[in-house]
Design an enzyme around this catalytic site. Sequence first.
Site, PDB file in Angstrom:
ATOM      1  N   TYR A  56      46.467 -29.786  -4.609  1.00 30.62           N
ATOM      2  CA  TYR A  56      47.111 -30.900  -3.903  1.00 30.62           C
ATOM      3  C   TYR A  56      48.395 -31.331  -4.599  1.00 30.62           C
ATOM      4  CZ  TYR A  56      43.046 -31.790  -0.851  1.00 30.62           C
ATOM      5  OH  TYR A  56      42.044 -31.696   0.091  1.00 30.62           O
ATOM      6  N   ARG A 116      47.636 -34.290 -17.013  1.00 32.80           N
ATOM      7  CA  ARG A 116      46.441 -33.941 -17.798  1.00 32.80           C
ATOM      8  C   ARG A 116      46.758 -33.887 -19.282  1.00 32.80           C
ATOM      9  NH1 ARG A 116      43.147 -29.537 -14.013  1.00 32.80           N
ATOM     10  NH2 ARG A 116      43.803 -30.536 -12.076  1.00 32.80           N
ATOM     11  N   ASP A 172      42.143 -19.216  -7.418  1.00 31.11           N
ATOM     12  CA  ASP A 172      41.961 -20.670  -7.410  1.00 31.11           C
ATOM     13  C   ASP A 172      43.321 -21.280  -7.729  1.00 31.11           C
ATOM     14  OD1 ASP A 172      41.353 -23.337  -7.913  1.00 31.11           O
ATOM     15  OD2 ASP A 172      39.413 -22.861  -8.810  1.00 31.11           O
ATOM     16  N   ASP A 216      41.716 -24.459  -1.496  1.00 37.01           N
ATOM     17  CA  ASP A 216      42.411 -23.941  -2.686  1.00 37.01           C
ATOM     18  C   ASP A 216      41.763 -22.724  -3.324  1.00 37.01           C
ATOM     19  OD1 ASP A 216      40.198 -25.167  -3.754  1.00 37.01           O
ATOM     20  OD2 ASP A 216      41.273 -25.990  -5.460  1.00 37.01           O
ATOM     21  N   GLU A 217      40.841 -22.091  -2.621  1.00 36.39           N
ATOM     22  CA  GLU A 217      40.249 -20.886  -3.185  1.00 36.39           C
ATOM     23  C   GLU A 217      40.232 -19.757  -2.163  1.00 36.39           C
ATOM     24  OE1 GLU A 217      36.530 -21.247  -5.222  1.00 36.39           O
ATOM     25  OE2 GLU A 217      36.938 -23.334  -5.759  1.00 36.39           O
TER      26      GLU A 217
END
Length: 633
Positions: A24, A56, A19, A113-114
């Site tokens: 992005y 974050r 992952d 994305d995985e």
Amino acid sequence: MIGARKTRRNDSRVIVHFDYDCFYASVFENENPALKSLPLAVQQKQIVVTCNYEARRRGLHKLALISEAKKIVPDLVIVLGEELGRFRDASKDLYRYLEGFTWSGKVERLGFDEVFMDITDIVDYNQNLLNPNDLAHSFFSLERNDPTVGFTFDATIFAGHTYPPQQMPSAISNSQGNDWLTTRLILGSHFAQHLRLGLDEEKGYTSSVGISTNKLLSKLVGNLNKPKAQTTLLPPYDMLEDGISYNAENTQESNVTMFIDGHDIGKIPGIGFKMAQRIRNHVLSRPPESGTGSGWGGTKESVTVRDVRLFPGMGPEMLERILGGPGVERGIGSKAWGLINGIDDTEIQKAKKVPSQISIEDTYGRLDTMPQVLKELRRLATSLIKRMHTDLLEDDDDPESGSGSKKRWSANPKTVRLSTRPRPPPNADGTRTRSFNRISRSGPLPSFVFNLNNGIDSIVERLVQECLVPMFKRLHPPHAVWNLSLINIGVTNMVETAREDGGGAGGRDISKMFKRQESTLREWRVADRDVPPDPVHGNDNNHHHNHQQAEPSAGDGAPNDDNDHDDNDDILASSEDAIYETQQNSIDDAWQEEEDDDDERPSCEICRRCGAMMPAFAIPAHERFHSLEQEEE
DNA sequence: CGGGGCTTGT
DNA sequence: ACAAGCC
């Protein structure tokens, strides 16, 4: 006995799940490394779809409204991420990188994305290579025919994190001999680490990785250590069903159960919003339909996997009763029961060279007039054709196909689909019952879209006028009032064109391909001149090819990419617009019949320029057609 | 919350 | 032709 068979564990595989961290945002950071030290958010419409870890750290989270985000992080750098091309490109690049390591070709993308990877064969191989007397100095071999390619590692310990965390990393393997599964997961963890560091160092993308024995578990366990890390789910995986315990005072329990039990039922991949809600209602003894459908409804209590698993009478049958119904997958009960128990036998799909569908869509706040629709149809159709060119066109390395064209279609979609999502009229009380329901129409994709000589604009215009507008009228009859919140245009039903491949693994039997195409292919022809005359095509009215035979297709074909055929037949047959007409042609019968006779079938070719399929003898005339076409410009 | 896109199943 | 699921 009913669900007993399906409820057995199978832990013979080793599956890795990747992952990419805030994918992005990472794509933009790689394009512009200066962004790495700044708080970065990627915007689509009014929301932050993802943000980097610097953002974050300052309190921003995914899915925040842009307006909120600016308040939370005043100096936030915001980039627009609605155009997905760059993400798709990066995703495919990373995917190909990983694919390069597999022996089986079992690598599967999930979204951009995985990636899932089945490394069972590589682990098997390296397990046999281990020297039990010196595990600490092992060599992981990456290629079967070159023993020098690989890396050294310590096979007495896991690479990266484990669940449950190991207090003393080397204790396990020293005290008791490793069992079979432990050894394989150790091998898997080191290979996964090699790949993960490779992605980081060679491609510039960090990832979070999970290692276990199926897709479900590897995906879930990778979440435990999030940015730039990996986690292996430790054995034992088996429940000790009756009396047998390893140790009188230290009874072991399955780590699978221990791990998965804590998850909210809706967090289990394969159990989506609807199913989770129905299970919650049952476990909380709620009336089966509160009928709201808007938002989170009433159920606030979190229901965990353990709550479900231990609910009195719970099992595959009860789940089938809870979840089953019209339009629901059969055997959904035992499937869900399996998931709850960490069982997931679904295979990792082999890499496909051609997508089974390409679609373009956009959403709208208000779209209720025909001119607007026309404009959007053109816009979407334009990017669809462009996408078809980038995704379906490949370099023509066949020297014999002179004639100047350097590109060929690797696949021809046979169907166009137009979907819309009508905005439901406001309720009496003004509350919006948002629905996500789409409606769609589909029809044959005319072959002029494969033309490479004329400009895209003319193709788009024709497609809009001759296909999309009629379909739109079928979806939304004149006089009806509508307001659309979404339009989607797609092409499906890919038919791979034959490769003159000939050599190597998966060499395909070309006559088989055509047998398949006979049944799959459906050439219709726009009732118009200046379309390539398709001398041959399925003539088949009423020739229903039921059994369509998954067709594992030497190596990696597209398994069952032809679902909708019967439907299409009917739609066409009843189409009043009469835009298309079948072309009956006597040539067909000459070569199409005779299922069992292998020799003496006239050889067939697919036009490099427009994708039409025809016997070899028809090619020259067909080519002449194209050159005429070219001169017209 | 919600974007654009893909797969699978009936 | 959807419905549901996944990101």
